[in-house]
Design an enzyme around this catalytic site. Structure first.
Site, PDB file in Angstrom:
ATOM      1  N   ILE A  95       1.051 -12.097   4.325  1.00 12.49           N
ATOM      2  CA  ILE A  95       1.193 -13.520   4.760  1.00 12.49           C
ATOM      3  C   ILE A  95      -0.389 -13.732   4.881  1.00 12.49           C
ATOM      4  O   ILE A  95      -0.406 -15.140   5.240  1.00 12.49           O
ATOM      5  CB  ILE A  95       1.841 -13.601   6.062  1.00 12.49           C
ATOM      6  CG1 ILE A  95       1.266 -12.760   7.175  1.00 12.49           C
ATOM      7  CG2 ILE A  95       3.424 -13.376   5.844  1.00 12.49           C
ATOM      8  CD1 ILE A  95       1.988 -13.240   8.465  1.00 12.49           C
ATOM      9  N   HIS A 150       7.433 -13.237   2.171  1.00 17.72           N
ATOM     10  CA  HIS A 150       7.515 -13.150   3.525  1.00 17.72           C
ATOM     11  C   HIS A 150       6.674 -14.192   4.279  1.00 17.72           C
ATOM     12  O   HIS A 150       6.498 -14.105   5.589  1.00 17.72           O
ATOM     13  CB  HIS A 150       6.955 -11.697   4.097  1.00 17.72           C
ATOM     14  CG  HIS A 150       7.774 -10.726   3.858  1.00 17.72           C
ATOM     15  ND1 HIS A 150       7.522  -9.367   4.016  1.00 17.72           N
ATOM     16  CD2 HIS A 150       9.121 -10.663   3.240  1.00 17.72           C
ATOM     17  CE1 HIS A 150       8.371  -8.579   3.621  1.00 17.72           C
ATOM     18  NE2 HIS A 150       9.404  -9.112   3.123  1.00 17.72           N
ATOM     19  N   GLY A 159       0.114  -0.697  -2.304  1.00 15.96           N
ATOM     20  CA  GLY A 159       0.055  -0.644  -0.781  1.00 15.96           C
ATOM     21  C   GLY A 159       1.151  -1.105  -0.019  1.00 15.96           C
ATOM     22  O   GLY A 159       1.285  -1.888   1.042  1.00 15.96           O
ATOM     23  N   SER A 200       4.792   0.482   2.136  1.00 20.90           N
ATOM     24  CA  SER A 200       5.469   1.585   2.609  1.00 20.90           C
ATOM     25  C   SER A 200       6.736   1.825   2.076  1.00 20.90           C
ATOM     26  O   SER A 200       7.606   2.707   2.011  1.00 20.90           O
ATOM     27  CB  SER A 200       5.614   1.649   4.162  1.00 20.90           C
ATOM     28  OG  SER A 200       6.186   0.570   4.547  1.00 20.90           O
ATOM     29  N   ASN A 215      -0.962   4.056  -3.576  1.00 20.48           N
ATOM     30  CA  ASN A 215      -0.626   4.078  -2.245  1.00 20.48           C
ATOM     31  C   ASN A 215      -1.748   5.375  -1.843  1.00 20.48           C
ATOM     32  O   ASN A 215      -2.137   6.138  -2.566  1.00 20.48           O
ATOM     33  CB  ASN A 215       0.768   4.218  -2.003  1.00 20.48           C
ATOM     34  CG  ASN A 215       1.158   4.062  -0.707  1.00 20.48           C
ATOM     35  OD1 ASN A 215       0.497   4.214   0.445  1.00 20.48           O
ATOM     36  ND2 ASN A 215       1.964   2.971  -0.214  1.00 20.48           N
ATOM     37  N   MET A 216      -1.899   5.287  -0.499  1.00 19.76           N
ATOM     38  CA  MET A 216      -2.666   6.480  -0.102  1.00 19.76           C
ATOM     39  C   MET A 216      -1.990   7.788   0.233  1.00 19.76           C
ATOM     40  O   MET A 216      -2.264   8.673   0.367  1.00 19.76           O
ATOM     41  CB  MET A 216      -3.090   5.816   1.504  1.00 19.76           C
ATOM     42  CG  MET A 216      -3.956   4.820   1.598  1.00 19.76           C
ATOM     43  SD  MET A 216      -5.558   5.278   0.716  1.00 19.76           S
ATOM     44  CE  MET A 216      -6.247   6.344   2.130  1.00 19.76           C
ATOM     45  N   CYS A 219      -6.385   1.567  -2.945  1.00 18.03           N
ATOM     46  CA  CYS A 219      -6.245   0.775  -4.090  1.00 18.03           C
ATOM     47  C   CYS A 219      -7.465   0.076  -4.759  1.00 18.03           C
ATOM     48  O   CYS A 219      -7.510  -0.504  -5.688  1.00 18.03           O
ATOM     49  CB  CYS A 219      -5.165  -0.275  -3.957  1.00 18.03           C
ATOM     50  SG  CYS A 219      -5.029  -1.084  -2.564  1.00 18.03           S
TER      51      CYS A 219
HETATM   52  C1  BJW Z   1      -2.754   1.604   1.077  1.00 17.73           C
HETATM   53  C2  BJW Z   1      -3.866   1.515   1.654  1.00 17.73           C
HETATM   54  C3  BJW Z   1      -4.771   1.176   0.644  1.00 17.73           C
HETATM   55  C4  BJW Z   1      -2.689   1.634   3.438  1.00 17.73           C
HETATM   56  N1  BJW Z   1      -4.544   1.583  -0.433  1.00 17.73           N
HETATM   57  N2  BJW Z   1      -2.462   1.857  -0.123  1.00 17.73           N
HETATM   58  C5  BJW Z   1      18.917  -2.456   4.231  1.00 17.73           C
HETATM   59  C6  BJW Z   1      18.956  -1.350   4.804  1.00 17.73           C
HETATM   60  C7  BJW Z   1      18.383  -1.214   5.754  1.00 17.73           C
HETATM   61  C8  BJW Z   1      17.818  -2.210   6.801  1.00 17.73           C
HETATM   62  C9  BJW Z   1      17.943  -3.553   5.756  1.00 17.73           C
HETATM   63  C10 BJW Z   1      18.534  -3.573   4.571  1.00 17.73           C
HETATM   64  N3  BJW Z   1      18.306  -4.858   4.261  1.00 17.73           N
HETATM   65  C11 BJW Z   1      17.683  -5.623   5.229  1.00 17.73           C
HETATM   66  C12 BJW Z   1      17.423  -5.045   6.456  1.00 17.73           C
HETATM   67  C13 BJW Z   1      16.654  -5.253   7.585  1.00 17.73           C
HETATM   68  C14 BJW Z   1      15.362  -5.388   7.667  1.00 17.73           C
HETATM   69  C15 BJW Z   1      14.812  -4.114   7.063  1.00 17.73           C
HETATM   70  O1  BJW Z   1      14.361  -3.900   6.041  1.00 17.73           O
HETATM   71  N4  BJW Z   1      14.441  -3.093   7.909  1.00 17.73           N
HETATM   72  C16 BJW Z   1      14.053  -1.848   7.650  1.00 17.73           C
HETATM   73  C17 BJW Z   1      12.873  -1.630   8.619  1.00 17.73           C
HETATM   74  C18 BJW Z   1      14.869  -0.918   7.665  1.00 17.73           C
HETATM   75  N5  BJW Z   1      15.077  -6.493   6.527  1.00 17.73           N
HETATM   76  C19 BJW Z   1      14.955  -7.783   6.884  1.00 17.73           C
HETATM   77  O2  BJW Z   1      15.376  -8.065   8.046  1.00 17.73           O
HETATM   78  C20 BJW Z   1      14.794  -8.834   5.905  1.00 17.73           C
HETATM   79  N6  BJW Z   1      15.865  -9.852   5.827  1.00 17.73           N
HETATM   80  C21 BJW Z   1      16.814  -9.531   5.150  1.00 17.73           C
HETATM   81  O3  BJW Z   1      17.096  -8.613   4.278  1.00 17.73           O
HETATM   82  O4  BJW Z   1      17.755 -10.481   5.527  1.00 17.73           O
HETATM   83  C22 BJW Z   1      19.330 -10.204   5.108  1.00 17.73           C
HETATM   84  C23 BJW Z   1      19.639  -9.164   6.142  1.00 17.73           C
HETATM   85  C24 BJW Z   1      19.361  -9.128   7.436  1.00 17.73           C
HETATM   86  C25 BJW Z   1      19.769  -8.233   8.376  1.00 17.73           C
HETATM   87  C26 BJW Z   1      20.381  -7.135   7.709  1.00 17.73           C
HETATM   88  C27 BJW Z   1      20.697  -7.172   6.360  1.00 17.73           C
HETATM   89  C28 BJW Z   1      20.375  -8.045   5.560  1.00 17.73           C
HETATM   90  C29 BJW Z   1      13.525  -9.500   6.097  1.00 17.73           C
HETATM   91  C30 BJW Z   1      12.313  -8.645   6.334  1.00 17.73           C
HETATM   92  C31 BJW Z   1      11.104  -9.413   6.700  1.00 17.73           C
HETATM   93  C32 BJW Z   1       9.937  -8.701   6.944  1.00 17.73           C
HETATM   94  N7  BJW Z   1       8.999  -9.411   7.872  1.00 17.73           N
HETATM   95  C33 BJW Z   1       7.685  -8.769   8.145  1.00 17.73           C
HETATM   96  C34 BJW Z   1       6.835  -9.672   8.949  1.00 17.73           C
HETATM   97  C35 BJW Z   1       6.415 -10.770   8.271  1.00 17.73           C
HETATM   98  C36 BJW Z   1       5.735 -11.465   9.387  1.00 17.73           C
HETATM   99  C37 BJW Z   1       4.385 -10.861   9.737  1.00 17.73           C
HETATM  100  O5  BJW Z   1       3.544 -10.413   8.950  1.00 17.73           O
HETATM  101  O6  BJW Z   1       4.169 -10.909  11.004  1.00 17.73           O
HETATM  102  O7  BJW Z   1       7.053  -8.412   7.013  1.00 17.73           O
HETATM  103  S1  BJW Z   1       7.829  -6.978   8.845  1.00 17.73           S
HETATM  104  C38 BJW Z   1       6.307  -6.290   7.892  1.00 17.73           C
HETATM  105  O8  BJW Z   1       7.016  -5.285   7.192  1.00 17.73           O
HETATM  106  C39 BJW Z   1       6.004  -7.360   7.218  1.00 17.73           C
HETATM  107  C40 BJW Z   1       5.434  -6.570   5.840  1.00 17.73           C
HETATM  108  O9  BJW Z   1       5.656  -7.753   4.921  1.00 17.73           O
HETATM  109  C41 BJW Z   1       6.486  -5.697   5.783  1.00 17.73           C
HETATM  110  C42 BJW Z   1       6.369  -4.521   4.985  1.00 17.73           C
HETATM  111  O10 BJW Z   1       5.184  -3.738   5.171  1.00 17.73           O
HETATM  112  P1  BJW Z   1       4.198  -3.312   4.293  1.00 17.73           P
HETATM  113  O11 BJW Z   1       3.444  -4.657   3.780  1.00 17.73           O
HETATM  114  O12 BJW Z   1       4.860  -2.163   3.365  1.00 17.73           O
HETATM  115  O13 BJW Z   1       3.346  -2.785   5.345  1.00 17.73           O
HETATM  116  P2  BJW Z   1       3.137  -1.355   6.038  1.00 17.73           P
HETATM  117  O14 BJW Z   1       2.428  -1.018   7.073  1.00 17.73           O
HETATM  118  O15 BJW Z   1       4.657  -0.605   6.137  1.00 17.73           O
HETATM  119  O16 BJW Z   1       2.672  -0.125   4.804  1.00 17.73           O
HETATM  120  C43 BJW Z   1       1.263  -0.090   4.335  1.00 17.73           C
HETATM  121  C44 BJW Z   1       1.408   0.751   3.115  1.00 17.73           C
HETATM  122  O17 BJW Z   1      -0.163   0.755   2.635  1.00 17.73           O
HETATM  123  C45 BJW Z   1       1.483   2.185   3.351  1.00 17.73           C
HETATM  124  O18 BJW Z   1       2.242   2.876   2.781  1.00 17.73           O
HETATM  125  C46 BJW Z   1       0.249   2.848   3.368  1.00 17.73           C
HETATM  126  O19 BJW Z   1       0.075   4.338   2.788  1.00 17.73           O
HETATM  127  C47 BJW Z   1      -0.415   1.903   2.227  1.00 17.73           C
HETATM  128  N8  BJW Z   1      -2.104   1.990   2.464  1.00 17.73           N
HETATM  129  N9  BJW Z   1      -4.227   1.428   3.073  1.00 17.73           N
HETATM  130  C48 BJW Z   1      -3.503   1.790  -0.918  1.00 17.73           C
HETATM  131  N10 BJW Z   1      -6.321   1.173   0.971  1.00 17.73           N
END
Ligand code: BJW
Ligand code: ZN
Length: 260
Positions: free
Chosen positions: A111, A127, A207, A209, A233-234, A251
């Protein structure tokens, strides 16, 4: 699912040289080297809360002040950050390939604005945007890069009132224009993402998870069409086994080498 991830850069470079439409999916890890905390690292907490506790519609309706303080903190943090070598490599790649009639799209879960600041033109922010507010009453979305976002949040501390909508006669409560957990993604943006996923002939997953849906299935969906997918990814993720390539490491180092 049965293709083992391999890390041969020269093989990836061949796929890259042939690709006409490249989709790059990014997550918080792409901004990590700019100093923006990721979500699921060991010490990723704001006070005693994790973002999973605060980035929800329930938290916002019960404790809007606390949630706004959390986003205020993150806005201030991001306003002082610069794009890193990974953002720049992606933007530079888009510009270079465009001259050859090839396209690059960034589909980002971040974001922050760092992709755009680096010069990426074609960015789908699935997002939301930390620098936008949305009115709970009239739905108006407004870009807001003010620091602090409102006087009540100056310094830190005690919340008085978050900003109110400027539209005449509205005065609704503003929220961050981001997608909280449990909320649906913007359907217009999702439609564009689907199109890009169908069209791409190379996909990079950088980058993230790969545990938050629906973004976590974008890369695997592309891979299921037989299109090469490379993860940067790391560490490995729950989706690594679906991908053709896995480049382990920061990355900011691996992407410039891959996209040079
Ligand atoms: C590096 C590095 C370097 C570090 N070089 N790499 C199906 C199954 C199960 C659950 C669900 C499903 N469908 C939907 C859900 C519910 C939910 C969900 O997915 N939950 C899971 C936890 C299981 N999803 C939702 O609610 C979504 N809505 C939706 O699907 O609506 C319909 C629905 C609802 C309910 C049920 C079913 C359907 C919406 C998701 C919105 C996510 N929002 C957030 C917050 C945004 C605002 C904010 O920033 O405050 O988005 S949550 C947070 O996680 C944020 C991120 O975009 C998102 C992903 O995280 P990301 O970017 O992957 O970061 P990290 O920290 O997790 O990983 C970092 C990675 O980088 C790591 O791997 C490191 O190793 C790596 N790394 N340094 C390379 N230098
Ligand atoms: Zn309004």
């Amino acid at each position: 699912k049965n293709r083992r991830a391999v890390s041969y850069m020269s093989e990836f470079r061949k796929a890259f040289a042939q690709a006409k439409h490249i989709a790059i999916i990014t997550g918080a890890g792409v901004s990590a080297e700019s100093g923006v905390p990721t979500f699921r690292g060991k010490n990723e907490k704001w006070r005693k809360w994790q973002s999973q506790d605060l980035a929800t519609p329930e938290a916002f309706s019960r404790y809007p002040s606390r949630v706004w303080e959390f986003y205020h903190y993150r806005r201030e943090l991001v306003l002082n950050k610069k794009p890193n070598a990974a953002h720049l490599a992606i933007a530079e790649c888009e510009a270079r390939l465009k001259k050859q009639g090839r396209s690059v799209v960034v589909i980002t879960q971040c974001i922050d604005d760092l992709h755009q600041q680096a010069g990426s033109k074609h960015v789908l922010k699935i997002h939301g945007n930390l620098m936008e507010t949305r009115c709970l009453s009239c739905g108006e979305v407004t870009v807001n890069r003010r620091s602090p976002i409102c006087a009540a949040l100056k310094g830190k501390g005690v919340f008085v009132a978050v900003s109110r909508c400027d539209e005449s006669d509205c005065d609704g409560l503003l929220r961050p224009n981001v997608v909280f957990f449990g909320e649906t993604l913007d359907s217009h943006i999702l439609t564009n993402v689907e199109k890009e996923m169908e069209m791409c002939d190379l996909c990079l997953v950088v980058g993230t998870s790969s545990i938050v849906y629906p973004a976590a299935m974008f890369g695997p969906r592309v891979a299921s069409r037989g299109v090469p997918v490379a993860e940067f990814n790391m560490s490995t993720t729950p989706k690594t086994e679906y991908f053709t390539y896995h480049f382990q490491g920061p990355c900011g180092t691996t992407l410039p080498a891959a996209l040079a």
